[in-house]
Design an enzyme around this catalytic site. Sequence first.
Site, PDB file in Angstrom:
ATOM      1  N   ASN A   1      39.533  37.536  27.923  1.00  0.00           N
ATOM      2  CA  ASN A   1      40.713  37.670  28.769  1.00  0.00           C
ATOM      3  C   ASN A   1      41.947  37.214  27.978  1.00  0.00           C
ATOM      4  OD1 ASN A   1      42.814  36.974  30.605  1.00  0.00           O
ATOM      5  ND2 ASN A   1      41.354  37.270  32.252  1.00  0.00           N
TER       6      ASN A   1
ATOM      7  N   HIS B   1      46.570  34.944  28.687  1.00  0.00           N
ATOM      8  CA  HIS B   1      47.311  33.760  28.222  1.00  0.00           C
ATOM      9  C   HIS B   1      48.201  34.074  27.026  1.00  0.00           C
ATOM     10  CE1 HIS B   1      45.605  31.187  31.071  1.00  0.00           C
ATOM     11  NE2 HIS B   1      44.771  30.472  30.345  1.00  0.00           N
TER      12      HIS B   1
ATOM     13  N   ARG C   1      59.082  32.600  26.434  1.00  0.00           N
ATOM     14  CA  ARG C   1      60.357  32.819  25.751  1.00  0.00           C
ATOM     15  C   ARG C   1      60.943  34.203  26.027  1.00  0.00           C
ATOM     16  NH1 ARG C   1      61.902  29.296  21.489  1.00  0.00           N
ATOM     17  NH2 ARG C   1      61.467  27.260  22.374  1.00  0.00           N
TER      18      ARG C   1
ATOM     19  N   HIS D   1      44.760  41.240  33.278  1.00  0.00           N
ATOM     20  CA  HIS D   1      45.055  41.281  34.709  1.00  0.00           C
ATOM     21  C   HIS D   1      46.518  41.680  34.892  1.00  0.00           C
ATOM     22  CE1 HIS D   1      44.787  38.830  38.758  1.00  0.00           C
ATOM     23  NE2 HIS D   1      45.262  40.040  38.935  1.00  0.00           N
TER      24      HIS D   1
ATOM     25  N   ARG E   1      49.044  41.586  37.205  1.00  0.00           N
ATOM     26  CA  ARG E   1      49.309  40.950  38.506  1.00  0.00           C
ATOM     27  C   ARG E   1      50.505  41.613  39.165  1.00  0.00           C
ATOM     28  NH1 ARG E   1      46.618  35.584  38.910  1.00  0.00           N
ATOM     29  NH2 ARG E   1      47.645  35.464  40.917  1.00  0.00           N
TER      30      ARG E   1
ATOM     31  N   ARG F   1      53.449  38.250  35.949  1.00  0.00           N
ATOM     32  CA  ARG F   1      53.810  36.968  35.325  1.00  0.00           C
ATOM     33  C   ARG F   1      53.365  36.876  33.872  1.00  0.00           C
ATOM     34  NH1 ARG F   1      49.769  32.818  38.422  1.00  0.00           N
ATOM     35  NH2 ARG F   1      50.782  33.691  40.246  1.00  0.00           N
ATOM     36  N   HIS F   2      52.382  37.678  33.473  1.00  0.00           N
ATOM     37  CA  HIS F   2      51.984  37.674  32.053  1.00  0.00           C
ATOM     38  C   HIS F   2      51.879  39.106  31.521  1.00  0.00           C
ATOM     39  CE1 HIS F   2      48.164  37.818  34.170  1.00  0.00           C
ATOM     40  NE2 HIS F   2      48.088  36.507  34.361  1.00  0.00           N
TER      41      HIS F   2
ATOM     42  N   GLU G   1      41.693  43.841  35.397  1.00  0.00           N
ATOM     43  CA  GLU G   1      41.569  43.134  36.672  1.00  0.00           C
ATOM     44  C   GLU G   1      42.748  43.521  37.539  1.00  0.00           C
ATOM     45  OE1 GLU G   1      41.535  38.985  35.905  1.00  0.00           O
ATOM     46  OE2 GLU G   1      39.668  39.044  34.794  1.00  0.00           O
TER      47      GLU G   1
ATOM     48  N   THR H   1      45.860  30.545  38.974  1.00  0.00           N
ATOM     49  CA  THR H   1      44.925  31.548  38.471  1.00  0.00           C
ATOM     50  C   THR H   1      44.108  32.038  39.659  1.00  0.00           C
ATOM     51  OG1 THR H   1      43.152  31.971  36.870  1.00  0.00           O
ATOM     52  CG2 THR H   1      43.204  29.785  37.861  1.00  0.00           C
ATOM     53  N   THR H   2      43.273  33.061  39.447  1.00  0.00           N
ATOM     54  CA  THR H   2      42.484  33.609  40.557  1.00  0.00           C
ATOM     55  C   THR H   2      41.577  32.513  41.116  1.00  0.00           C
ATOM     56  OG1 THR H   2      42.461  35.624  39.241  1.00  0.00           O
ATOM     57  CG2 THR H   2      41.106  35.605  41.215  1.00  0.00           C
TER      58      THR H   2
ATOM     59  N   GLU I   1      31.117  40.680  39.522  1.00  0.00           N
ATOM     60  CA  GLU I   1      31.379  39.543  38.639  1.00  0.00           C
ATOM     61  C   GLU I   1      31.314  38.291  39.508  1.00  0.00           C
ATOM     62  OE1 GLU I   1      34.644  39.726  35.831  1.00  0.00           O
ATOM     63  OE2 GLU I   1      34.872  37.546  35.885  1.00  0.00           O
TER      64      GLU I   1
ATOM     65  N   HIS J   1      35.063  32.889  34.872  1.00  0.00           N
ATOM     66  CA  HIS J   1      36.056  31.937  35.371  1.00  0.00           C
ATOM     67  C   HIS J   1      35.626  30.503  35.065  1.00  0.00           C
ATOM     68  CE1 HIS J   1      39.477  30.375  37.502  1.00  0.00           C
ATOM     69  NE2 HIS J   1      39.911  31.612  37.585  1.00  0.00           N
ATOM     70  N   GLY J   2      36.465  29.843  34.283  1.00  0.00           N
ATOM     71  CA  GLY J   2      36.219  28.427  33.969  1.00  0.00           C
ATOM     72  C   GLY J   2      35.104  28.198  32.961  1.00  0.00           C
TER      73      GLY J   2
ATOM     74  N   GLY K   1      38.534  33.549  29.237  1.00  0.00           N
ATOM     75  CA  GLY K   1      39.891  33.548  28.710  1.00  0.00           C
ATOM     76  C   GLY K   1      40.344  32.188  28.228  1.00  0.00           C
TER      77      GLY K   1
END
Length: 237
Positions: free
Chosen positions: A7, A10, A18, A43, A45, A49-50, A72, A102-103, A153, A192-193, A214
């Site tokens: 993932n 990030h 920036r 993802h 979103r 945001r990313h 995603e 995060t999700t 998943e 996740h995690g 990720g």
Amino acid sequence: MIELGINIDHVATLREARKTYEPDPIWAAVEAQLGGADGITFHLREDRRHINDDDAQRLCDADVIHVKRNMELSLAEEIVAIACRLKPDQATLVPERREEVTTEGGLDLPVHGERTAEASKRLKEAGVFVSAFIDPDTDQVDAAAELGFDAVELHTGAYANAADDARQTELSRLITAGQRAVESNLRLHAGHGLNYHNTPPVAAIAEMAELNIGHAIISRAVFTGLRDAVRQMKDLI
Ligand code: PXP
């Protein structure tokens, strides 16, 4: 062999800090691929945001990427339409809340069945393999099978965050839900995690086919470079 999807959200988060052009998620995808990644996960979103629309387009178009593209997405009509146009190899439907970092949880399929089925149908018609990100509960797995998903998943967040004495219970939930998914002919994914310490027991779940990771890998990459960080996780699983 278990496929490892990296993932790369990030990387785009760092760029957005920036509002510049670097680091580029496409470059990250290529580096991950050179480290042995089997897939690139991103993802798009609703709040962008990313990963933004241009990233998503380039990730799907770039002919330097030869591994699976896993997008995603939430059930939002606008995003589903983008995914149907971009045709990633795989779409993973996730819940999305603006205020979350995060999700946070899985899709509640028995509750959102109709909307989920509609999104899944449109994606499948576009030729996309469709997975649902769900909590590791057998009723969620049963709903995914009934709704015609190709894969599930399992959300490993509760397992990853569990204190030592609760971790085995959370792992058992993953094992039970995983078994039900396989019996229901659903491809089994998890994520996740997951990190360099807690991934091996999840990778050992029977018929686990894909892990999407990720944060831990991108964090390690800050110090080792992404190729090495991916290679280390590949070796681990
Ligand atoms: N799988 C899904 C469905 C996710 O939403 C995320 C986080 O974006 C991941 C896997 C990766 O989680 P982590 O960054 O904690 O490894």
